[in-house]
Design an enzyme around this catalytic site. Structure first.
Site, PDB file in Angstrom:
ATOM      1  N   ASP A 464       0.477  -1.222  -0.159  1.00  0.00           N
ATOM      2  CA  ASP A 464       0.251   0.190  -0.373  1.00  0.00           C
ATOM      3  C   ASP A 464       0.877   1.194  -0.218  1.00  0.00           C
ATOM      4  O   ASP A 464       2.154   1.054  -0.135  1.00  0.00           O
ATOM      5  CB  ASP A 464      -1.416   0.202   1.200  1.00  0.00           C
ATOM      6  CG  ASP A 464      -1.946   0.743   1.094  1.00  0.00           C
ATOM      7  OD1 ASP A 464      -2.573   1.398   0.105  1.00  0.00           O
ATOM      8  OD2 ASP A 464      -2.038   1.866   2.798  1.00  0.00           O
ATOM      9  N   ASP A 662      -1.087  -1.492   6.037  1.00  0.00           N
ATOM     10  CA  ASP A 662      -1.865  -0.800   7.379  1.00  0.00           C
ATOM     11  C   ASP A 662      -3.096  -0.262   7.837  1.00  0.00           C
ATOM     12  O   ASP A 662      -2.791  -0.255   9.024  1.00  0.00           O
ATOM     13  CB  ASP A 662      -0.478  -0.076   7.471  1.00  0.00           C
ATOM     14  CG  ASP A 662      -1.156   1.398   7.095  1.00  0.00           C
ATOM     15  OD1 ASP A 662      -1.487   1.538   6.114  1.00  0.00           O
ATOM     16  OD2 ASP A 662      -0.870   3.012   7.597  1.00  0.00           O
ATOM     17  N   ASP A 666      -6.868  -3.402   3.450  1.00  0.00           N
ATOM     18  CA  ASP A 666      -5.642  -4.269   2.925  1.00  0.00           C
ATOM     19  C   ASP A 666      -5.536  -5.319   3.288  1.00  0.00           C
ATOM     20  O   ASP A 666      -4.921  -6.697   3.077  1.00  0.00           O
ATOM     21  CB  ASP A 666      -3.889  -3.737   3.399  1.00  0.00           C
ATOM     22  CG  ASP A 666      -3.633  -2.099   3.252  1.00  0.00           C
ATOM     23  OD1 ASP A 666      -3.572  -2.068   2.051  1.00  0.00           O
ATOM     24  OD2 ASP A 666      -3.393  -1.326   3.787  1.00  0.00           O
TER      25      ASP A 666
END
Length: 777
Positions: A464, A662, A666
């Site tokens: 990410d 995080d 995700d």
């Protein structure tokens, strides 16, 4: 340790009160532990109970709610064999473990963990005296004098019998059930080892005359192995307790995610009347009011009103999203300032949040080959050991010296005792336990052996942007002034932004404070959804926001266009400041890339790992961040489902995929990847969905994690080698293959000693992970 305040006879029970935490009888006059709540004095058996009560009195005073009935159609599955699925609770036909719901529920409690913890405590209390009685003479060189020797013997036998037959009952049940479909597993070995040790010891204790003089010690006693059976049962129970508690923590994260959604919604009826109703009463098409500060109850779309909605729990992006009629809303997100009326589109299991929970729960139940190694070995190890024991019995009975039957029994029992699965069972857990402590010091947490096995094989890393590559919060990057000084424009900008809760506002205020600028007061503050803010500062009308706000205020921003375009090309956000209707400055804010990101990606890229960014942010920002980094591919504007699908596609192409992230968005991809890498500064669900957690929250930890992975897998393989070699040598020796040549046999006592030494060797080898094996970490 006992508390005198808790020790009462039948005569004085009436003078006691119940500890509201543990339920023990307590004498209020004797215990020093008291706490007054709502005018009532409560007495406790110890300080720990008092502390727990003080933290949440209602938890212990409110009557316990009856357990909610299991909804019809609820699917249950086995934590060890996820392929076992059935409607309603029951036991696994393969291993005998209690089935658990495939999907977590907010109604779940930790009653099972507490019950197993109480069982473990009682087993430990019963096993300790058995160990003291059995090992005392060997450790201290003294013997129990008569009649205490008989009392000690009966104490050892009775306590061990309770431990084995009561405490070990679940293991015997699981071992037996594993034979029904013929899928022997570790419980088969545990039941076999403890059962044989106890049966042999019970016969030797009750009928010692059956055994020849050669099997007696110098005092004429036949050796018994009650302590071995009791210790095995207690240690395996400890392992089950730790495993169940770990699974419960994972379930807590999923339940916490479900808990983000409010339990009720304010439904607007056809007649305009508004009522608070439970979520399960909502249906698609209903109208719901979401007031400022409330959470969106279900998925839907805006019918009336404008506001900003904080979607960070879902997307990981810090900046709230402007919402107006026809825009989509997601259950669990936080409405900020404006009031909204929404139409319900999806409820129950169809919502985005419920689908994320389902995806994570399903992926977490998968098991890696390393986790199943012991069970695979057991499939042939158990019948081979039993066959060897029976063969040894038959050969000794047929051709052995007198008394042939006694020698045959000793040989068979020695084979089964020496083949007890302690070393095999400890091989992986000990390495994982030591490596976990070693990794924690290096900022790396592994969830299980599967993560350790696979991390070193990763060929593709998906990550990410926000919070993984970047700091996860916007910061002031640059200011371009037009006819004003920097100090003045920052003071005015911070003044109008200070009342706002927007992350960009916080970045401007923080930037001004960091430069030591005094921030004046603002009056007439107004927040304009999707545009910016206005107010009056030191007698001047001040506006700060995007180009649309400047257009509404008729402010010419042509002079700032080049600066704003350049800022946007670098992934930053440009905001215009107008004072008294004239352009005063253009402010650039961006989520800065972490200093550790580029060196970490350079090292991974040099190691041959393919690097892919997958972010919910817009394409321009994503590509601007990736421009100066060694990133092979960029996927922007992706949803949580899209990220999971991307991981699935890469795996289908043959890649071993690691996913680093995080945010809640995700979590499905983290769970679907071969290795999920969660950032320690991220959301709880992202961390719990991950196989590896980097406590320091930067990608540099992946290199440390890979080094520890390689060292730990090597250590596990060494341990398994020791365990297998021990059995490959010990079983034949116990069967008596050396007797014709050297006259050597292995008594059950020596077999038990060899069994213990094999476990010690495994533990000692695992402890090497604390030293130079992981120097790179």
């Amino acid at each position: 340790m006992s508390h005198s305040c808790c020790s009462h006879g039948a005569a004085d029970i009436a003078a006691t009160v119940l500890d509201p935490v543990c339920g023990m009888h307590v004498d209020p006059a004797k215990t020093p532990h008291h706490f007054t709540h709502e005018g009532h004095d409560y007495a406790f058996c110890g300080a720990r109970c008092r502390e727990r009560f003080m933290q949440d009195p209602a938890k212990y005073l409110e009557p316990k709610k009856p357990e909610a009935p299991v909804p019809a159609g609820t699917i249950y599955t086995c934590p060890m064999h996820p392929e076992v699925r059935q409607e309603g609770p029951g036991s696994c036909p393969k291993c005998g473990m209690a089935l658990e719901p495939a999907m977590p529920s907010l109604d779940d409690d930790d009653g099972e963990v507490r019950a197993l913890g109480r069982r473990l405590g009682l087993l430990a209390a019963l096993t300790l005296p058995v160990l003291l009685v059995a090992m005392g003479p060997h450790l201290f060189g003294w013997m129990w004098p008569a009649p205490w020797d008989a009392i000690a013997g009966w104490t050892e036998a009775l306590l061990a019998t309770v431990v084995v037959l009561w405490g070990g009952a679940p293991f015997f049940a699981r071992g037996w059930r594993s034979l029904m479909p013929w899928s022997p597993n570790m419980y088969t070995l545990i039941a076999l080892g403890t059962g044989v040790a106890w049966v042999y010891s019970a016969v030797a204790f009750a009928l010692p005359a059956l055994f020849p003089l050669g099997m007696r010690d110098m005092h004429g006693h036949v050796a018994v192995y009650f302590e071995s059976a009791a210790v095995i049962v207690t240690l395996v129970t400890l392992g089950d307790f730790l495993e169940l508690r770990a699974r419960r923590r994972t379930g807590d994260a999923l339940r916490g995610l479900l808990g983000l959604v409010p339990t009720t919604a304010r439904r607007i009826g056809d007649d305009g009347k508004e009522d608070d109703v439970p979520l399960d009463a909502l249906r698609a098409g209903d109208r719901v009011r979401v007031r400022p500060g409330e959470k969106v109850p279900v998925d839907g779309s805006v019918l009336e009103g404008e506001s900003h909605v904080d979607e960070s729990m879902l997307t990981g992006e810090a900046m709230p999203v402007a919402k107006k009629p026809h825009d989509a809303l997601t259950g669990g997100t936080q409405n900020q300032h404006g009031a909204l009326i929404m139409r319900v589109d999806r409820v129950g299991a169809d919502t985005v949040l419920s689908r994320i929970v389902a995806m994570v729960a399903e992926a977490q139940r998968s098991r890696a080959p390393l986790q199943r190694l012991a069970d695979k070995v057991a499939a042939w190890f158990v019948p081979v050991v039993v066959a060897v024991a029976l063969l040894a019995f038959a050969v000794w009975w047929w051709v052995g010296p007198e008394p042939a039957l006694a020698h045959a029994l000793v040989a068979a029992v020695s084979v089964l005792i020496v083949a007890c699965p302690c070393a095999l069972g400890l091989a992986t857990p000990m390495s994982i336990m030591v490596a976990s402590g070693r990794g924690a010091k290096a900022g790396v947490l592994f969830r299980d052996a599967a993560a350790i096995e696979r991390l070193r094989e990763v060929t593709t890393l998906v990550f990410d942007k926000t919070g993984t590559l970047t700091e996860g919060r916007p910061a002031l990057v640059d200011v371009r002034c037009f006819g004003h000084e920097r100090v003045e424009v920052l003071a005015f900008a911070a003044a109008v932004e200070r009342p706002s809760e927007h992350p960009l506002a916080a970045a401007i205020v923080t930037g001004a404070e960091n430069e030591g600028i005094a921030i004046p007061a603002v009056t007439g503050f107004q927040m304009l959804v999707g545009r910016g803010v206005t107010g009056r500062v030191d007698g001047h009308d001040v506006s700060l926001g995007n180009a649309k706000l400047m257009q509404d205020e008729r402010v010419d921003i042509a002079a700032a266009e080049a600066f704003a375009s350049q800022a946007r090309s670098k992934g930053a956000t440009a905001m215009h400041l107008a004072i008294d209707g004239r352009l005063a400055a253009c402010v650039s804010l961006a989520d800065a890339v972490k200093a550790s990101t580029k060196p970490a990606l350079d090292a991974l890229h040099a190691a041959g790992v393919r690097l892919i960014m997958a972010t919910g942010d817009n394409e321009a920002t994503a590509k601007a961040v990736a421009r100066d980094l060694p990133i092979d591919d960029v996927h922007a504007g992706v949803s949580p489902e899209d990220k999971a699908r991307l991981v699935g596609t890469l795996k289908a192409e043959g890649a071993v995929v690691a996913m680093a992230g995080d945010g809640v968005n995700d979590a499905p991809a983290l769970a679907a990847a071969d290795i999920g890498i969660g950032m320690g500064n991220g959301s709880d669900i992202a961390i719990q969905s991950a196989s590896v957690t980097l406590l320091r929250g930067d990608l540099a930890g992946i290199a440390r994690a890979r080094a520890l992975s390689e060292a730990t897998v090597a250590n596990i393989r060494q341990n398994l080698f020791f365990a297998f070699v021990y059995n490959a040598v010990g079983v034949p020796v116990a069967a008596g293959v050396l007797y014709p040549l050297f006259g050597i046999t292995l008594s059950p006592m020596l077999a038990a000693l060899a069994m213990s030494l094999s476990s010690v060797s495994v533990v000692a080898n695992a402890l090497r992970l604390r030293r130079g094996d992981t120097a790179a970490v």
